[in-house]
Design a protein around this motif. Structure first.
Motif, PDB file in Angstrom:
ATOM      1  N   GLY A 128       3.560  21.925   2.884  1.00  0.00           N
ATOM      2  CA  GLY A 128       4.928  21.804   2.396  1.00  0.00           C
ATOM      3  C   GLY A 128       5.777  20.814   3.157  1.00  0.00           C
ATOM      4  N   GLY A 129       5.159  20.049   4.044  1.00  0.00           N
ATOM      5  CA  GLY A 129       5.906  19.086   4.837  1.00  0.00           C
ATOM      6  C   GLY A 129       6.227  17.820   4.073  1.00  0.00           C
ATOM      7  N   ASP A 130       7.145  17.050   4.623  1.00  0.00           N
ATOM      8  CA  ASP A 130       7.584  15.799   4.014  1.00  0.00           C
ATOM      9  C   ASP A 130       6.791  14.647   4.633  1.00  0.00           C
ATOM     10  OD1 ASP A 130       8.868  13.651   2.952  1.00  0.00           O
ATOM     11  OD2 ASP A 130      10.885  14.237   3.557  1.00  0.00           O
ATOM     12  N   ASN A 131       6.118  13.855   3.780  1.00  0.00           N
ATOM     13  CA  ASN A 131       5.345  12.725   4.287  1.00  0.00           C
ATOM     14  C   ASN A 131       6.204  11.520   4.688  1.00  0.00           C
ATOM     15  OD1 ASN A 131       3.065  13.794   1.928  1.00  0.00           O
ATOM     16  ND2 ASN A 131       2.431  13.508   4.041  1.00  0.00           N
ATOM     17  N   LYS A 132       7.492  11.566   4.354  1.00  0.00           N
ATOM     18  CA  LYS A 132       8.357  10.415   4.627  1.00  0.00           C
ATOM     19  C   LYS A 132       8.480  10.178   6.125  1.00  0.00           C
ATOM     20  CE  LYS A 132      13.038   8.605   3.995  1.00  0.00           C
ATOM     21  NZ  LYS A 132      12.540   7.222   3.898  1.00  0.00           N
ATOM     22  N   ILE A 133       8.362   8.925   6.520  1.00  0.00           N
ATOM     23  CA  ILE A 133       8.511   8.538   7.921  1.00  0.00           C
ATOM     24  C   ILE A 133       9.964   8.126   8.150  1.00  0.00           C
ATOM     25  CG2 ILE A 133       7.773   6.914   9.704  1.00  0.00           C
ATOM     26  CD1 ILE A 133       5.131   6.605   8.173  1.00  0.00           C
ATOM     27  N   PRO A 134      10.630   8.687   9.150  1.00  0.00           N
ATOM     28  CA  PRO A 134      12.015   8.272   9.439  1.00  0.00           C
ATOM     29  C   PRO A 134      12.103   6.762   9.648  1.00  0.00           C
ATOM     30  CG  PRO A 134      11.425  10.231  10.711  1.00  0.00           C
ATOM     31  CD  PRO A 134      10.166   9.761  10.057  1.00  0.00           C
ATOM     32  N   ASP A 135      13.257   6.187   9.300  1.00  0.00           N
ATOM     33  CA  ASP A 135      13.399   4.734   9.292  1.00  0.00           C
ATOM     34  C   ASP A 135      13.061   4.091  10.640  1.00  0.00           C
ATOM     35  OD1 ASP A 135      14.147   4.932   6.681  1.00  0.00           O
ATOM     36  OD2 ASP A 135      16.303   4.692   7.047  1.00  0.00           O
ATOM     37  N   ALA A 136      13.573   4.651  11.717  1.00  0.00           N
ATOM     38  CA  ALA A 136      13.345   4.045  13.035  1.00  0.00           C
ATOM     39  C   ALA A 136      11.858   4.068  13.393  1.00  0.00           C
ATOM     40  CB  ALA A 136      14.159   4.779  14.099  1.00  0.00           C
ATOM     41  N   GLU A 137      11.210   5.198  13.097  1.00  0.00           N
ATOM     42  CA  GLU A 137       9.782   5.314  13.391  1.00  0.00           C
ATOM     43  C   GLU A 137       8.964   4.356  12.516  1.00  0.00           C
ATOM     44  OE1 GLU A 137      11.841   7.738  13.459  1.00  0.00           O
ATOM     45  OE2 GLU A 137      11.432   8.896  15.271  1.00  0.00           O
ATOM     46  N   PHE A 138       9.373   4.231  11.250  1.00  0.00           N
ATOM     47  CA  PHE A 138       8.649   3.325  10.359  1.00  0.00           C
ATOM     48  C   PHE A 138       8.741   1.886  10.864  1.00  0.00           C
ATOM     49  CE2 PHE A 138       8.421   0.322   6.871  1.00  0.00           C
ATOM     50  CZ  PHE A 138       7.199   0.669   6.294  1.00  0.00           C
ATOM     51  N   GLU A 139       9.922   1.465  11.271  1.00  0.00           N
ATOM     52  CA  GLU A 139      10.096   0.097  11.759  1.00  0.00           C
ATOM     53  C   GLU A 139       9.281  -0.142  13.016  1.00  0.00           C
ATOM     54  OE1 GLU A 139      11.392  -2.395  10.202  1.00  0.00           O
ATOM     55  OE2 GLU A 139      11.876  -1.058   8.539  1.00  0.00           O
ATOM     56  N   TYR A 140       9.151   0.877  13.860  1.00  0.00           N
ATOM     57  CA  TYR A 140       8.328   0.742  15.057  1.00  0.00           C
ATOM     58  C   TYR A 140       6.867   0.536  14.660  1.00  0.00           C
ATOM     59  CZ  TYR A 140       6.070   1.676  19.523  1.00  0.00           C
ATOM     60  OH  TYR A 140       5.300   1.555  20.666  1.00  0.00           O
ATOM     61  N   GLY A 141       6.374   1.376  13.752  1.00  0.00           N
ATOM     62  CA  GLY A 141       4.989   1.261  13.315  1.00  0.00           C
ATOM     63  C   GLY A 141       4.703  -0.049  12.610  1.00  0.00           C
ATOM     64  N   ARG A 142       5.677  -0.540  11.839  1.00  0.00           N
ATOM     65  CA  ARG A 142       5.499  -1.823  11.157  1.00  0.00           C
ATOM     66  C   ARG A 142       5.468  -2.961  12.169  1.00  0.00           C
ATOM     67  NH1 ARG A 142       8.779  -3.664   5.841  1.00  0.00           N
ATOM     68  NH2 ARG A 142      10.628  -3.240   7.105  1.00  0.00           N
ATOM     69  N   ALA A 143       6.308  -2.894  13.190  1.00  0.00           N
ATOM     70  CA  ALA A 143       6.327  -3.925  14.220  1.00  0.00           C
ATOM     71  C   ALA A 143       5.004  -3.987  14.975  1.00  0.00           C
ATOM     72  CB  ALA A 143       7.473  -3.675  15.193  1.00  0.00           C
ATOM     73  N   LYS A 144       4.324  -2.849  15.056  1.00  0.00           N
ATOM     74  CA  LYS A 144       3.032  -2.793  15.747  1.00  0.00           C
ATOM     75  C   LYS A 144       1.862  -3.109  14.808  1.00  0.00           C
ATOM     76  CE  LYS A 144       4.687  -1.739  19.744  1.00  0.00           C
ATOM     77  NZ  LYS A 144       4.578  -2.696  20.877  1.00  0.00           N
ATOM     78  N   GLY A 145       2.171  -3.443  13.563  1.00  0.00           N
ATOM     79  CA  GLY A 145       1.145  -3.874  12.630  1.00  0.00           C
ATOM     80  C   GLY A 145       0.342  -2.763  11.996  1.00  0.00           C
ATOM     81  N   LEU A 146       0.796  -1.509  12.110  1.00  0.00           N
ATOM     82  CA  LEU A 146       0.014  -0.402  11.565  1.00  0.00           C
ATOM     83  C   LEU A 146       0.560   0.114  10.233  1.00  0.00           C
ATOM     84  CD1 LEU A 146      -2.400   1.453  12.152  1.00  0.00           C
ATOM     85  CD2 LEU A 146      -0.810   3.052  13.249  1.00  0.00           C
ATOM     86  N   LEU A 147       1.865   0.074  10.041  1.00  0.00           N
ATOM     87  CA  LEU A 147       2.489   0.650   8.855  1.00  0.00           C
ATOM     88  C   LEU A 147       3.027  -0.439   7.922  1.00  0.00           C
ATOM     89  CD1 LEU A 147       4.558   3.531  10.507  1.00  0.00           C
ATOM     90  CD2 LEU A 147       2.198   3.596   9.681  1.00  0.00           C
ATOM     91  N   ARG A 148       2.994  -0.131   6.621  1.00  0.00           N
ATOM     92  CA  ARG A 148       3.604  -0.991   5.614  1.00  0.00           C
ATOM     93  C   ARG A 148       4.279  -0.104   4.578  1.00  0.00           C
ATOM     94  NH1 ARG A 148      -1.487  -4.226   5.619  1.00  0.00           N
ATOM     95  NH2 ARG A 148      -1.057  -6.236   6.592  1.00  0.00           N
ATOM     96  N   PRO A 149       5.298  -0.614   3.887  1.00  0.00           N
ATOM     97  CA  PRO A 149       5.945   0.187   2.843  1.00  0.00           C
ATOM     98  C   PRO A 149       5.058   0.306   1.615  1.00  0.00           C
ATOM     99  CG  PRO A 149       6.885  -2.023   2.902  1.00  0.00           C
ATOM    100  CD  PRO A 149       5.957  -1.931   4.076  1.00  0.00           C
ATOM    101  N   ASN A 150       5.271   1.368   0.841  1.00  0.00           N
ATOM    102  CA  ASN A 150       4.567   1.511  -0.438  1.00  0.00           C
ATOM    103  C   ASN A 150       4.947   0.359  -1.361  1.00  0.00           C
ATOM    104  OD1 ASN A 150       3.585   3.876   0.579  1.00  0.00           O
ATOM    105  ND2 ASN A 150       4.673   5.216  -0.837  1.00  0.00           N
ATOM    106  N   GLU A 151       4.068   0.094  -2.308  1.00  0.00           N
ATOM    107  CA  GLU A 151       4.299  -0.997  -3.247  1.00  0.00           C
ATOM    108  C   GLU A 151       3.747  -0.590  -4.603  1.00  0.00           C
ATOM    109  OE1 GLU A 151       3.370  -5.818  -3.531  1.00  0.00           O
ATOM    110  OE2 GLU A 151       2.278  -4.571  -2.101  1.00  0.00           O
ATOM    111  N   GLU A 152       4.446  -0.959  -5.666  1.00  0.00           N
ATOM    112  CA  GLU A 152       3.954  -0.704  -7.026  1.00  0.00           C
ATOM    113  C   GLU A 152       3.726  -2.028  -7.718  1.00  0.00           C
ATOM    114  OE1 GLU A 152       5.083   1.713 -11.151  1.00  0.00           O
ATOM    115  OE2 GLU A 152       6.190   2.071  -9.303  1.00  0.00           O
ATOM    116  N   ILE A 153       2.490  -2.235  -8.180  1.00  0.00           N
ATOM    117  CA  ILE A 153       2.140  -3.480  -8.857  1.00  0.00           C
ATOM    118  C   ILE A 153       1.278  -3.152 -10.076  1.00  0.00           C
ATOM    119  CG2 ILE A 153       2.256  -4.884  -6.766  1.00  0.00           C
ATOM    120  CD1 ILE A 153      -0.769  -4.782  -6.609  1.00  0.00           C
ATOM    121  N   THR A 154       1.025  -4.155 -10.894  1.00  0.00           N
ATOM    122  CA  THR A 154       0.149  -3.931 -12.047  1.00  0.00           C
ATOM    123  C   THR A 154      -1.307  -3.896 -11.587  1.00  0.00           C
ATOM    124  OG1 THR A 154      -0.138  -6.289 -12.516  1.00  0.00           O
ATOM    125  CG2 THR A 154       1.755  -5.171 -13.546  1.00  0.00           C
TER     126      THR A 154
END
Length: 301
Positions: free
Chosen positions: A53-79
């Motif tokens: 029942g937990g929330d998979n959302k990563i808090p903004d500050a934590e997400f930016e840290y992970g992205r800066a370290k090359g591990l995280l990226r935002p979701n994307e919707e494409i064809t």
């Protein structure tokens, strides 16, 4: 319900994540953030954050840290078409030798990301202009709504790639895309004779099994050469199947024909090995052409 940083808070969980980070040369905090969004070692009942029942959302500050370290990226919707176009571009931009070297290095160092990419590369090597229609037809038949639009949950796929090695996921174009994308940013891989010998000895052991040997028995056969636990060895064997090295029919190679409607045996102990390894028996041995295709200098004498 636990807050984000209340997950994986025990010393035991922290030690596990630290060991994984060190083994894969990843930033510990960034990996901890990825785990906290997907898997909680402290939740012995569920494990998966979403299941409890937990929330998979990563808090903004934590997400930016992970992205800066090359591990995280935002979701994307494409064809789906754009996704397949990207996969083709990635495969065209990779050297087959580097994919093969990664597999050899991966089984020698127990690096799941290096092992996994051979499966994705092999599975999508044959895609052409008709492959999107094949994918859409398969998804529609399995009642997936609006398959022409694909959500790339990048962080979940990175987790699968690093800690589940793409078990039963290589045919998923989203998984394959993330697998190939991350590998495309990997530095050039060189391999040693010692590392190559691990693969050679593993294949020679398989080559010499009795004709009646079943896929599930190969894990024990290769135990002397492949490090890690049973699940890890099964992953390696599955990818040897996906790359056609362990294949029951040289007339139907995965890297030569893109298909998704694959029949599996009725027995669970076979089915769990995945296609095409599930159909393999000792009498089929190794597909010599596939061995040469991937590992042209490998000596199995």
């Amino acid at each position: 319900m636990k807050t984000f940083w209340e997950r994986n808070a025990s010393k035991r969980a922290q030690n596990k994540i630290k060991k994984l980070a060190d083994g894969l040369s990843l930033d510990f905090k960034a990996l901890n953030i990825l785990f906290n969004s997907i898997w909680d070692y402290d939740d012995e009942l569920f494990g998966w954050v979403a299941s409890s029942g937990g929330d998979n959302k990563i808090p903004d500050a934590e997400f930016e840290y992970g992205r800066a370290k090359g591990l995280l990226r935002p979701n994307e919707e494409i064809t789906a078409q754009k996704l397949f176009d990207r996969i083709v571009a990635l495969i065209n931009g990779l050297e087959k030798e580097q994919v093969s070297n990664a597999f050899i290095k991966g089984i020698a160092t127990q690096n799941p990301a290096y092992i996994s990419v051979l499966g994705s590369y092999s599975y999508y090597l044959s895609i052409d202009d008709n492959s999107v229609d094949t994918y859409l037809s398969h998804e529609e038949k399995n009642k997936h709504l609006n398959p022409s639009q694909v959500v790339i949950n990048y962080n979940k796929r990175v987790f699968d790639r690093l800690f589940r090695s793409g078990i039963m996921s290589h045919q998923d174009p989203v998984y394959a895309y993330v697998d190939l994308l991350d590998f495309s940013n990997t530095e050039r891989i060189s391999i040693s004779e010692t590392e190559t010998a691990i693969l050679a000895n593993t294949l020679k052991a398989i080559q010499n099994v009795p004709d009646e040997t079943q896929p599930s028995e190969l894990e024990k056969v290769t135990k002397s050469f492949l490090m890690g636990n049973k699940a890890y060895r099964q992953i390696v064997l599955r990818i040897l199947g996906i790359s056609d090295i362990l294949n029951s029919s040289v007339n139907k190679r995965i890297r030569e024909t893109y298909e998704l409607d694959q029949e599996l045996p009725s027995h669970f102990y076979k089915k769990e090995m995945g296609y095409p390894l599930a159909w393999w028996e000792g009498k089929y041995g190794l597909d010599d052409e596939a061995v040469t295709f991937w590992f042209s200098n490998l000596d199995l004498r």
